[in-house]
Motif scaffolding. Structure first.
Motif, PDB file in Angstrom:
ATOM      1  N   UNK A   1       0.867  -1.177   0.000  1.00  9.70           N
ATOM      2  CA  UNK A   1       0.000   0.000   0.000  1.00  9.70           C
ATOM      3  C   UNK A   1       0.909   1.234   0.000  1.00  9.70           C
ATOM      4  N   UNK A   2       0.948   1.919  -1.129  1.00 11.17           N
ATOM      5  CA  UNK A   2       1.889   3.022  -1.323  1.00 11.17           C
ATOM      6  C   UNK A   2       1.127   4.344  -1.350  1.00 11.17           C
ATOM      7  N   UNK A   3       1.574   5.298  -0.543  1.00  9.78           N
ATOM      8  CA  UNK A   3       1.030   6.658  -0.581  1.00  9.78           C
ATOM      9  C   UNK A   3       1.987   7.545  -1.370  1.00  9.78           C
ATOM     10  N   UNK A   4       1.424   8.469  -2.129  1.00 12.87           N
ATOM     11  CA  UNK A   4       2.221   9.339  -2.994  1.00 12.87           C
ATOM     12  C   UNK A   4       2.071  10.791  -2.570  1.00 12.87           C
TER      13      UNK A   4
ATOM     14  N   UNK B   1       2.223   1.373   3.630  1.00 12.26           N
ATOM     15  CA  UNK B   1       3.416   0.541   3.812  1.00 12.26           C
ATOM     16  C   UNK B   1       4.670   1.286   3.374  1.00 12.26           C
ATOM     17  N   UNK B   2       4.499   2.217   2.443  1.00 18.71           N
ATOM     18  CA  UNK B   2       5.632   2.945   1.870  1.00 18.71           C
ATOM     19  C   UNK B   2       5.108   4.287   1.367  1.00 18.71           C
TER      20      UNK B   2
ATOM     21  N   UNK C   1      -5.692  -1.435  -6.639  1.00 23.49           N
ATOM     22  CA  UNK C   1      -6.152  -1.221  -5.272  1.00 23.49           C
ATOM     23  C   UNK C   1      -5.066  -0.661  -4.378  1.00 23.49           C
ATOM     24  N   UNK C   2      -3.814  -0.814  -4.788  1.00 21.92           N
ATOM     25  CA  UNK C   2      -2.713  -0.307  -3.964  1.00 21.92           C
ATOM     26  C   UNK C   2      -2.456   1.177  -4.183  1.00 21.92           C
ATOM     27  N   UNK C   3      -3.121   1.804  -5.156  1.00 23.75           N
ATOM     28  CA  UNK C   3      -2.965   3.261  -5.318  1.00 23.75           C
ATOM     29  C   UNK C   3      -4.332   3.904  -5.438  1.00 23.75           C
ATOM     30  N   UNK C   4      -5.031   3.917  -4.329  1.00 21.75           N
ATOM     31  CA  UNK C   4      -6.347   4.529  -4.283  1.00 21.75           C
ATOM     32  C   UNK C   4      -6.228   6.045  -4.389  1.00 21.75           C
ATOM     33  N   UNK C   5      -7.321   6.686  -4.774  1.00 23.39           N
ATOM     34  CA  UNK C   5      -7.290   8.136  -4.945  1.00 23.39           C
ATOM     35  C   UNK C   5      -6.887   8.836  -3.653  1.00 23.39           C
ATOM     36  N   UNK C   6      -7.337   8.322  -2.510  1.00 29.51           N
ATOM     37  CA  UNK C   6      -7.007   8.969  -1.236  1.00 29.51           C
ATOM     38  C   UNK C   6      -5.547   8.789  -0.849  1.00 29.51           C
ATOM     39  N   UNK C   7      -4.823   7.942  -1.585  1.00 32.82           N
ATOM     40  CA  UNK C   7      -3.401   7.738  -1.303  1.00 32.82           C
ATOM     41  C   UNK C   7      -2.507   8.688  -2.085  1.00 32.82           C
ATOM     42  N   UNK C   8      -3.108   9.540  -2.912  1.00 31.26           N
ATOM     43  CA  UNK C   8      -2.338  10.480  -3.728  1.00 31.26           C
ATOM     44  C   UNK C   8      -2.565  11.897  -3.205  1.00 31.26           C
ATOM     45  N   UNK C   9      -1.500  12.540  -2.730  1.00 31.16           N
ATOM     46  CA  UNK C   9      -1.581  13.898  -2.197  1.00 31.16           C
ATOM     47  C   UNK C   9      -0.759  14.816  -3.088  1.00 31.16           C
ATOM     48  N   UNK C  10      -1.378  15.880  -3.586  1.00 31.74           N
ATOM     49  CA  UNK C  10      -0.678  16.809  -4.463  1.00 31.74           C
ATOM     50  C   UNK C  10      -0.347  18.094  -3.710  1.00 31.74           C
TER      51      UNK C  10
END
Length: 356
Positions: free
Chosen positions: A33-36, A95-96, A57-66
């Protein structure tokens, strides 16, 4: 004690292929599960949309912060640290964490930020990955289109360092734990070997230099380096030593921006167009328009008649790259939307007419 969450910093100049590399990584995340955190440039969050469109599923919209308030290394306290704290406060912690910097960001201040008390016990820098446009470097340039870098520099009102590109390139190499020579498909074997040798000699001992095209590196090569770069800052010497101090007078800071950046010399605008019929023909028209009107950078999306997938479009100079990134969602408008960046005085009507 709970293990620290690893974070990877991905740096490199505009057009080197950072977003493509990250998108490939997400598509092959192997359950991580990777956050960006993305340091966006321009009026349209294209990099974020490209990455949100990975369909996994490992890059959901809520995991991307601009972070669109300017160069990330210049807004550490205001933007970067609070963003990290929000990610750490989530019940489903990543996770990362992967941080894609602006093309003009100095990587050292970001690594230094991981020593802040608020996050030091909870996060560690797994590694710094510097992405290099191998084809450009082999031709004696830092990027495919260095004028686009100047446009990015001028358009960012928060940028508080006027580092020459040569020094910024050296800073990115000096901070790297891995140097990725991208776009090797545009080079011959001898040229790729020459660039690899040159960059290896420029890097710190032990830094890995890898070659790829379209950012296609195995996730296990990019993640899990376990460097702990925040504890190794002395070795990552900065060529550039004139970064804005946190305590400097704000009025002087604003004055310096007005003097140095020349904000009025560049402009960007969003161009809305209908669906296109032929992606290859449209890319050819884009390249011709870019040459005619001296467009520096173009990014966006297109709907193709009869195709359920959205077409992602990126151009640095006249080189246009396209690929289908994801299916249109229910209720999503099927349209074409592009950000055009160039020197002030772009003939917007003529550009629109050329692509109509």
């Amino acid at each position: 004690m709970q293990a620290k969450i690893p974070a990877t910093v991905v740096t490199g100049f505009l057009g080197a292929g950072k977003t493509t590399l990250i998108r490939h990584m997400l598509s092959n995340a192997q359950g991580r599960r990777i956050a960006l955190i993305i340091n966006e440039f321009g009026d349209l969050g294209v990099d974020g949309e490209i990455l949100k469109g990975c369909g996994d599923a490992t890059c959901r919209e809520e995991d991307v912060v601009e972070l669109s308030n300017g160069c990330i290394c210049c807004t550490v306290a205001e933007d970067f640290i609070p963003t990290l704290e929000k990610l750490l406060a989530r019940p489903d912690k990543p996770d990362h964490i992967v941080i894609e910097t602006s093309g003009l960001a100095l990587p050292q201040p970001l690594v230094r930020a991981f020593g802040w008390p608020e996050i030091r016990t909870r996060l560690t820098v797994d590694g710094v990955v510097t992405v290099v446009d191998g084809a450009a470097v082999s031709e004696g340039r830092f990027a495919h289109d260095e004028a686009a870098l100047d446009a990015q520099r001028a358009a960012d009102g928060t940028l508080d360092h006027e580092t020459p590109l040569s020094e910024l390139f050296e800073d990115q190499l000096a901070c790297a734990d891995m140097i990725v020579i991208n776009k090797t498909d545009l080079m011959d074997a001898a040229g790729a070997e020459t660039v690899a040798t040159r960059l290896s000699e420029s890097a710190r001992p032990g830094v890995r230099v890898v070659r790829t095209s379209m950012g296609a590196l195995p996730v296990e090569v990019l993640l899990g380096l376990k460097i702990g770069a925040e504890d190794d800052l002395e070795a990552r010497h900065e060529i550039h030593h004139h970064h804005h101090d946190e305590g400097a007078d704000d009025d002087d800071h604003d004055h310096d921006h007005a003097h140095d950046h020349g904000h009025d010399e560049f402009e960007s605008f969003v161009l809305d167009l209908p669906e296109i019929a032929d992606p290859r023909a449209f890319a050819t028209r884009l390249a011709a328009m870019i040459r005619t009107h001296d467009v520096l950078r173009l990014k966006g999306f297109a709907a193709v008649t009869g195709k359920p997938m959205r077409l992602a479009i990126q151009a640095v100079g006249p080189r246009v790259d396209t690929y289908f990134d994801r299916a249109f969602t229910a209720g999503e408008a099927r349209a074409t939307r592009l950000v055009v960046i160039g020197e002030t005085g772009l003939d917007r009507a003529a550009i629109a007419a050329a692509l109509a």
